[in-house]
Design a protein around this motif. Structure first.
Motif, PDB file in Angstrom:
ATOM      1  N   ASP A   1      37.845  30.998  32.445  1.00  0.00           N
ATOM      2  CA  ASP A   1      37.336  32.148  31.460  1.00  0.00           C
ATOM      3  C   ASP A   1      36.381  32.808  32.434  1.00  0.00           C
ATOM      4  O   ASP A   1      35.588  32.086  33.046  1.00  0.00           O
ATOM      5  CB  ASP A   1      36.859  31.944  30.263  1.00  0.00           C
ATOM      6  N   LEU A   2      36.053  34.244  32.007  1.00  0.00           N
ATOM      7  CA  LEU A   2      34.843  34.728  32.666  1.00  0.00           C
ATOM      8  C   LEU A   2      34.085  35.314  31.589  1.00  0.00           C
ATOM      9  O   LEU A   2      34.436  35.683  30.574  1.00  0.00           O
ATOM     10  CB  LEU A   2      35.487  36.040  33.701  1.00  0.00           C
ATOM     11  N   GLN A   3      32.687  35.567  32.118  1.00  0.00           N
ATOM     12  CA  GLN A   3      31.858  36.038  31.223  1.00  0.00           C
ATOM     13  C   GLN A   3      31.067  37.403  31.855  1.00  0.00           C
ATOM     14  O   GLN A   3      30.840  37.378  33.011  1.00  0.00           O
ATOM     15  CB  GLN A   3      30.439  35.162  30.530  1.00  0.00           C
ATOM     16  N   TYR A   4      30.959  38.493  31.165  1.00  0.00           N
ATOM     17  CA  TYR A   4      30.345  39.852  31.466  1.00  0.00           C
ATOM     18  C   TYR A   4      29.455  40.104  30.422  1.00  0.00           C
ATOM     19  O   TYR A   4      29.634  40.219  29.203  1.00  0.00           O
ATOM     20  CB  TYR A   4      31.371  40.644  31.862  1.00  0.00           C
TER      21      TYR A   4
ATOM     22  N   ILE B   1      34.314  43.849  37.520  1.00  0.00           N
ATOM     23  CA  ILE B   1      34.011  42.506  37.461  1.00  0.00           C
ATOM     24  C   ILE B   1      34.889  42.175  38.833  1.00  0.00           C
ATOM     25  O   ILE B   1      35.755  42.616  39.622  1.00  0.00           O
ATOM     26  CB  ILE B   1      34.997  41.618  36.459  1.00  0.00           C
TER      27      ILE B   1
ATOM     28  N   ARG C   1      36.962  38.778  40.007  1.00  0.00           N
ATOM     29  CA  ARG C   1      38.035  37.635  39.614  1.00  0.00           C
ATOM     30  C   ARG C   1      38.993  36.938  40.579  1.00  0.00           C
ATOM     31  O   ARG C   1      39.042  37.885  41.576  1.00  0.00           O
ATOM     32  CB  ARG C   1      38.536  38.018  38.399  1.00  0.00           C
TER      33      ARG C   1
ATOM     34  N   LYS D   1      39.570  36.553  45.648  1.00  0.00           N
ATOM     35  CA  LYS D   1      38.829  37.275  45.020  1.00  0.00           C
ATOM     36  C   LYS D   1      39.021  38.869  45.179  1.00  0.00           C
ATOM     37  O   LYS D   1      39.272  39.357  46.315  1.00  0.00           O
ATOM     38  CB  LYS D   1      37.326  36.978  45.655  1.00  0.00           C
TER      39      LYS D   1
ATOM     40  N   GLY E   1      40.782  37.123  32.987  1.00  0.00           N
ATOM     41  CA  GLY E   1      39.808  35.885  33.779  1.00  0.00           C
ATOM     42  C   GLY E   1      40.654  35.721  34.927  1.00  0.00           C
ATOM     43  O   GLY E   1      41.605  36.525  35.347  1.00  0.00           O
ATOM     44  N   ASP E   2      40.207  34.729  35.316  1.00  0.00           N
ATOM     45  CA  ASP E   2      40.660  34.140  36.651  1.00  0.00           C
ATOM     46  C   ASP E   2      42.329  34.040  36.330  1.00  0.00           C
ATOM     47  O   ASP E   2      42.655  33.294  35.389  1.00  0.00           O
ATOM     48  CB  ASP E   2      40.068  33.011  37.264  1.00  0.00           C
TER      49      ASP E   2
ATOM     50  N   LEU F   1      38.546  37.093  29.479  1.00  0.00           N
ATOM     51  CA  LEU F   1      37.354  37.733  30.090  1.00  0.00           C
ATOM     52  C   LEU F   1      36.593  37.919  28.617  1.00  0.00           C
ATOM     53  O   LEU F   1      36.979  38.646  27.658  1.00  0.00           O
ATOM     54  CB  LEU F   1      37.762  38.967  30.489  1.00  0.00           C
TER      55      LEU F   1
END
Length: 357
Positions: free
Chosen positions: A114-117, A136, A138, A209, A234-235, A246
């Protein structure tokens, strides 16, 4: 040297216990006191004592000798108790008894991270909602090898050590018989394949990436600290696993005049005491521009007026809150000569009439 406890007492059984009861008692206690599961002081010594008792009582010949001569007979005919019991460590006997060493299947699909922004929006954007584009970075599937880790027009080879299974099987002999020890292949690390010509873009990982622009739809009515989840943004996952999510964390910038209270808005209106004395119409700022508010003559400081449906739209459902206007009567801190004269005349006129004696 402390005196040894009775083997039957160690296992918690009586002298007439069957082989099945002996085995069941050992299994229960061995699991409880095995050093890999019990870090308490004394657990290792207890485990040794349990194994020594089981080594003797599980063997009919050794048990008969023990029943007849006790510990002295056991040590005399079969070595010095547990020390005469030969196996290659606690893990081997425990794993063999409870079904073999660690069994590891070919590595399963793995979900992406999971990604955070974090982003900041205005008070008005939080109230009415906004579409915001964010950038972003990812991890995605490699654009060159499409995730297989190999140079284009090449393929991975089957691992020769595990024949593509990702596992290595070894037979292990223990006091309870032969067991299969299954471990992850050390050559391919459970993948079942070997990449001899890795992709130059991702260096054989199958991932790279990438920078992406994503449109975030922020709904009307969000508050400071709200979080929006964008599924599968997310990834990317590995081995066919699903992508992560995300999460967009929102900070709401404070308004110059307005404050939020749930879905209502609060506004403090500074007003001259002469206007509240005489009554007046004033312009009040709202989310949709200024509106006229009638202030009746004689209104007092702290008095609150309500502007219906001028608040924040409800996040879950229809409608919106209200705006509340609180009067703050302002007293001038400096006066001109003329102003002072007028106020003194006003003060004189407002004095109650004197009573006749």
């Amino acid at each position: 040297m402390p005196e040894k406890r009775d083997y039957y007492e160690v296992l918690g059984i009586n002298q007439n216990a069957s082989e099945e009861k002996i085995k069941a008692a050992f299994r229960k206690l061995a699991f409880k006191y095995h050093p890999d599961h019990n870090n308490n002081d004394g657990a290792e010594a207890k485990f040794k004592e349990i194994n020594e008792a089981y080594e003797v009582l599980s063997n009919p010949e050794k048990r008969a000798t023990y029943d007849r001569f006790g510990h002295s007979g056991s040590d005399r005919y079969f070595g010095q108790g547990f020390e005469g019991f030969n196996f290659t460590g606690f893990g081997d006997i425990f794993d063999a008894f409870f079904g073999g060493a660690t069994t590891t299947a070919r590595q399963a699909p793995r979900r992406g991270a999971d990604l955070q922004y974090s982003t900041t929006i205005t008070f008005e954007e939080a109230a009415f909602g906004v579409d915001k584009e964010i950038n972003i970075t990812r991890t995605e599937q490699c654009s060159v090898c499409r995730g297989n880790g190999c140079q284009p027009n090449t393929k991975p080879d089957r691992c020769p050590s595990c024949n593509g299974s990702g596992q290595v099987h070894r037979m292990q002999q223990s006091i309870f018989g032969r067991f299969t020890n299954i471990t992850t292949c050390s050559q391919c690390h459970g993948e079942g394949k070997i990449i001899n010509d890795p992709c130059h873009q991702c260096r054989g990982t199958g991932r790279e990436k990438q920078q992406r622009s994503i449109l975030v739809k922020i709904p009307a009515g969000v508050e400071d600290g709200s979080r929006i989840r964008l599924s599968s943004e997310g990834d990317t996952g590995t081995r066919g696993g699903s992508p992560g999510n995300l999460y967009v964390n929102l900070s709401v910038r404070e308004h110059e005049f307005l404050k939020r209270d749930g879905d209502d808005i609060l506004y403090e209106l500074p007003i001259n005491f002469t206007k509240v004395s005489l009554g007046t119409d004033v312009d009040v700022p709202t989310l949709e521009g200024d509106v006229k508010l009638k202030i009746p003559a004689g209104s007092q400081t702290g008095q609150v007026f309500r502007l219906k449906n001028k608040g924040i739209p409800h996040l879950q459902g229809r409608g919106r809150g209200d705006q509340f206007v609180k009067l703050l009567v302002v007293t001038p801190d400096s006066l001109t000569k003329k102003q002072r004269q007028l106020l003194e005349e006003l003060d004189e006129s407002l004095r109650p009439p004197r009573r006749e004696k």
